[in-house]
Design an enzyme around this catalytic site. Structure first.
Site, PDB file in Angstrom:
ATOM      1  N   GLY A  31       0.824  -1.206   0.000  1.00 44.89           N
ATOM      2  CA  GLY A  31       0.000   0.000   0.000  1.00 44.89           C
ATOM      3  C   GLY A  31       0.858   1.256   0.000  1.00 44.89           C
ATOM      4  N   ARG A  67      -6.954  -3.630  -4.721  1.00 44.10           N
ATOM      5  CA  ARG A  67      -6.922  -2.649  -3.619  1.00 44.10           C
ATOM      6  C   ARG A  67      -7.398  -1.276  -4.112  1.00 44.10           C
ATOM      7  NH1 ARG A  67      -1.923  -3.190   0.428  1.00 44.10           N
ATOM      8  NH2 ARG A  67      -3.492  -2.110   1.686  1.00 44.10           N
ATOM      9  N   SER A 127      -8.566   4.435   2.983  1.00 40.18           N
ATOM     10  CA  SER A 127      -7.161   4.333   3.411  1.00 40.18           C
ATOM     11  C   SER A 127      -6.589   5.703   3.756  1.00 40.18           C
ATOM     12  CB  SER A 127      -6.300   3.706   2.308  1.00 40.18           C
ATOM     13  OG  SER A 127      -4.945   3.724   2.702  1.00 40.18           O
ATOM     14  N   GLU A 130      -4.440  -2.292  11.273  1.00 40.03           N
ATOM     15  CA  GLU A 130      -3.448  -3.352  11.052  1.00 40.03           C
ATOM     16  C   GLU A 130      -3.185  -4.184  12.313  1.00 40.03           C
ATOM     17  OE1 GLU A 130       0.080  -1.387   9.569  1.00 40.03           O
ATOM     18  OE2 GLU A 130       0.714  -0.798  11.559  1.00 40.03           O
ATOM     19  N   HIS A 169      -7.505  -4.183   2.431  1.00 41.18           N
ATOM     20  CA  HIS A 169      -6.093  -4.413   2.769  1.00 41.18           C
ATOM     21  C   HIS A 169      -5.530  -5.519   1.862  1.00 41.18           C
ATOM     22  CE1 HIS A 169      -5.580  -2.316   6.969  1.00 41.18           C
ATOM     23  NE2 HIS A 169      -5.798  -1.484   5.978  1.00 41.18           N
ATOM     24  N   ARG A 224      -9.637  -8.674   4.906  1.00 43.67           N
ATOM     25  CA  ARG A 224      -9.199  -9.279   6.178  1.00 43.67           C
ATOM     26  C   ARG A 224     -10.365  -9.695   7.069  1.00 43.67           C
ATOM     27  NH1 ARG A 224      -3.914  -5.521   7.538  1.00 43.67           N
ATOM     28  NH2 ARG A 224      -2.448  -6.948   6.525  1.00 43.67           N
ATOM     29  N   ARG A 237      -0.178 -10.641   7.709  1.00 46.74           N
ATOM     30  CA  ARG A 237      -0.791 -10.639   9.049  1.00 46.74           C
ATOM     31  C   ARG A 237      -1.755 -11.813   9.237  1.00 46.74           C
ATOM     32  NH1 ARG A 237       1.732  -6.098  10.823  1.00 46.74           N
ATOM     33  NH2 ARG A 237       1.703  -4.331   9.386  1.00 46.74           N
ATOM     34  N   LYS A 254       6.628  -9.842   3.338  1.00 41.23           N
ATOM     35  CA  LYS A 254       6.174  -8.484   2.993  1.00 41.23           C
ATOM     36  C   LYS A 254       6.749  -7.463   3.970  1.00 41.23           C
ATOM     37  CE  LYS A 254       1.919  -5.994   1.788  1.00 41.23           C
ATOM     38  NZ  LYS A 254       1.920  -4.790   2.589  1.00 41.23           N
TER      39      LYS A 254
HETATM   40  O1  LIG Z   1       0.745   4.763   6.109  1.00 39.61           O
HETATM   41  C1  LIG Z   1       1.080   3.632   6.464  1.00 39.61           C
HETATM   42  O2  LIG Z   1       2.271   3.291   6.587  1.00 39.61           O
HETATM   43  C2  LIG Z   1       0.022   2.652   6.758  1.00 39.61           C
HETATM   44  C3  LIG Z   1      -1.267   3.076   6.952  1.00 39.61           C
HETATM   45  C4  LIG Z   1      -2.371   2.150   7.268  1.00 39.61           C
HETATM   46  O3  LIG Z   1      -3.122   1.988   6.081  1.00 39.61           O
HETATM   47  P1  LIG Z   1      -4.736   2.139   6.019  1.00 39.61           P
HETATM   48  O4  LIG Z   1      -5.095   3.504   6.454  1.00 39.61           O
HETATM   49  O5  LIG Z   1      -5.007   1.843   4.581  1.00 39.61           O
HETATM   50  O6  LIG Z   1      -5.269   1.074   6.932  1.00 39.61           O
HETATM   51  C5  LIG Z   1      -1.852   0.805   7.744  1.00 39.61           C
HETATM   52  O7  LIG Z   1      -2.908  -0.114   7.832  1.00 39.61           O
HETATM   53  C6  LIG Z   1      -0.771   0.283   6.832  1.00 39.61           C
HETATM   54  O8  LIG Z   1      -0.319  -0.969   7.265  1.00 39.61           O
HETATM   55  C7  LIG Z   1       0.412   1.230   6.840  1.00 39.61           C
HETATM   56  C1  LIG Z   2      -2.373  -2.856   5.508  1.00 41.29           C
HETATM   57  C2  LIG Z   2      -1.079  -3.185   5.518  1.00 41.29           C
HETATM   58  O1  LIG Z   2      -0.164  -2.935   4.552  1.00 41.29           O
HETATM   59  P1  LIG Z   2      -0.066  -1.872   3.368  1.00 41.29           P
HETATM   60  O2  LIG Z   2       1.041  -0.958   3.713  1.00 41.29           O
HETATM   61  O3  LIG Z   2       0.233  -2.698   2.153  1.00 41.29           O
HETATM   62  O4  LIG Z   2      -1.398  -1.169   3.261  1.00 41.29           O
HETATM   63  C3  LIG Z   2      -0.501  -3.920   6.660  1.00 41.29           C
HETATM   64  O5  LIG Z   2       0.744  -4.069   6.700  1.00 41.29           O
HETATM   65  O6  LIG Z   2      -1.238  -4.382   7.539  1.00 41.29           O
END
Ligand SMILES: O=C(O)C1=C[C@@H](OP(=O)(O)O)[C@@H](O)[C@H](O)C1
Ligand SMILES: C=C(OP(=O)(O)O)C(=O)O
Length: 439
Positions: free
Chosen positions: A98, A126, A172, A316, A343, A347, A389, A414
């Site tokens: 992401g 996604r 997100s 997360e 995600h 999930r 996860r 990952k």
């Molecule tokens: O900015 C980041 O590093 C993240 C933000 C979150 O994403 P979401 O807001 O899509 O849940 C989190 O769940 C992801 O693992 C990492």
């Molecule tokens: C949502 C997650 O990852 P991403 O950074 O790919 O969104 C995660 O690590 O739980």
């Protein structure tokens, strides 16, 4: 064990006694990928220590190199980044990260040539519409298949006027963070407003602001869900990455399931990482937690209590809490995490399906999960859905339920390629599992 053992389902080890382990964990994915992006945007080189080396961070390194950054990893693990030149066309593989798919497009607009983005099949599912719409609102042309998803191509012209945009970041927080990270490089900076039903993962947005501020970028929150970044220099220098506190979750949970203590070294005294919330949450579920100069120590008795919790600030963390809930002595309700459907996998569906498959009692709700205690937990294949996860959640349950096999533990690469080895060393089984990816 050899790397070839990873092509088989991974037998989750049972805990055979109380734990007494001290562990050092790899760097935070979220901090690593923010510091890499800011180093590529900076006015001068940066040196990063404690950087996570995992699939998500290697994809980020490759993406930034493709945009003209020079990134070298020294023998002592320090990573030196010379800022990107943004003078070439590029093909960016986002994998399933992401942070790559939401953070790199807003900086790719600084290139005066086409930058193409794609990723894993699961990445194409996604949500990406908000990023694509944002770039168009900034005046940048983007070619896509009109599905609001990867793949797409950004046709940058080398500069972006900036200004003010309103986005819906309900699915997100990374949509906000991606724009804020890039914005000091837009001609007039940027005001980002979120308008939508929810804004998940607020601590991750605060982490973005903190990282920007540490590099002397002028950034302010100008309302409940609006932020302003002024145009200006981004400093380089030396930056240390904290250990990944979200990835600490399974190890902390292990002490609760097996009983005994686990210490995570170098737990920061203050942090923007949402994994710090495990402290309060796991105490509510029955753990005792103490902080010392050595780190954070959790002590458990094997008794786990259910919890009613809104996890919107840290979605997360859900798989760890759900795994503990499946072993708890009272019901659990997890709310506020509808965005988890976008995600690595859906999930909520994945957790409910796998908990039910092994004889647990889990129901999906519109924005979370309900999990009841069950006397009938049994061994089975625990499917992983390409989600790191999901794999670690199965390992937590496998500490108590004999015969849990993790479908594909390689997915933990990952964010934590050392997971199988660290897990066995925490348990003191004597089994040595190499880093995933070292095949
Ligand atoms: O900015 C980041 O590093 C993240 C933000 C979150 O994403 P979401 O807001 O899509 O849940 C989190 O769940 C992801 O693992 C990492
Ligand atoms: C949502 C997650 O990852 P991403 O950074 O790919 O969104 C995660 O690590 O739980």
């Amino acid at each position: 064990m050899t790397a070839s053992h990873y092509s088989q389902p991974w037998p989750a080890p049972l805990a055979t006694g109380q734990l007494n382990a001290t562990l050092g964990l790899p760097g935070s994915k979220s901090l690593t990928n923010r510091e890499l992006v800011l180093s590529a945007l900076a006015d001068e080189p940066s040196v990063l220590t404690g950087l996570l080396m995992s699939r998500d961070s290697l994809l980020m390194i490759d993406a930034l190199k493709a945009l003209g950054a020079e990134i070298s990893i020294a023998a002592d693990g320090k990573v030196r980044v010379t800022p990107a030149t943004f003078d070439r066309s590029a093909n960016i593989d986002c994998g399933l990260a992401g942070t790559v798919m939401r953070f790199v497009p807003p900086i790719s607009v600084l290139s005066n040539q086409d930058v193409h983005f794609d990723g894993d099949a699961a990445a194409r599912r996604r949500p990406m519409k908000t990023t694509i719409d944002s770039l168009r609102a900034l005046g940048v042309s983007v070619t896509d298949a009109d599905l609001g998803a990867l793949p797409f191509t950004v046709h940058g012209t080398g500069s972006v006027p900036g200004g003010e945009i309103t986005i819906d970041a309900s699915s997100s927080s990374q949509f906000v963070s991606g724009l804020l990270l890039a914005a000091a490089r837009y001609e007039t900076g940027l005001i980002v407003r979120h308008e939508g039903e929810h804004l998940p993962s607020m601590p991750h947005i605060e982490m973005t602001i903190d990282c920007l501020a540490k590099r002397s970028v002028k950034v302010t929150r100008i309302g409940d869900s609006a932020w302003q970044v002024l145009p200006g220099p981004i400093s380089g220098g030396n930056f240390a990455i904290e250990p990944d506190l979200s990835n600490a979750g399974p190890f902390l949970a292990a002490a609760m399931v097996a009983g005994g203590s686990v210490t995570i070294e170098h737990w920061p005294e203050s942090t923007t990482q949402v994994g710090d919330e495990f402290d309060g949450i796991l105490q509510q579920m029955g753990a005792t937690i103490a902080r010392s100069a050595q780190g954070l120590t959790i002590t458990g008795t094997g008794e786990i209590h259910g919890i009613d919790i809104d996890l919107s600030i840290g979605g997360e963390l859900t798989p760890v809490i759900a795994a503990l809930a499946a072993l708890a002595d009272s019901p659990t309700v997890i709310r506020g995490v509808a965005h988890l459907r976008g995600h690595e996998t859906d999930r909520l569906a994945a957790l409910a399906t796998e908990i039910n498959r092994i004889g647990g009692i889990a129901r999906e709700t519109s924005d979370g999960l309900e999990i009841d205690p069950s006397e009938n937990l049994h061994g089975a294949l625990w499917r992983t859905y390409e989600d790191h996860r999901m794999a670690t959640a199965g390992a937590i349950i496998g500490l108590r339920v004999p015969g849990i096999e993790i479908e594909d533990v390689r997915v933990t690469s990952k964010t934590m390629p050392s997971f199988p080895g660290l897990w066995h060393s925490m348990l003191g089984t004597g089994e040595i599992w190499p880093e995933i990816g070292a095949q």
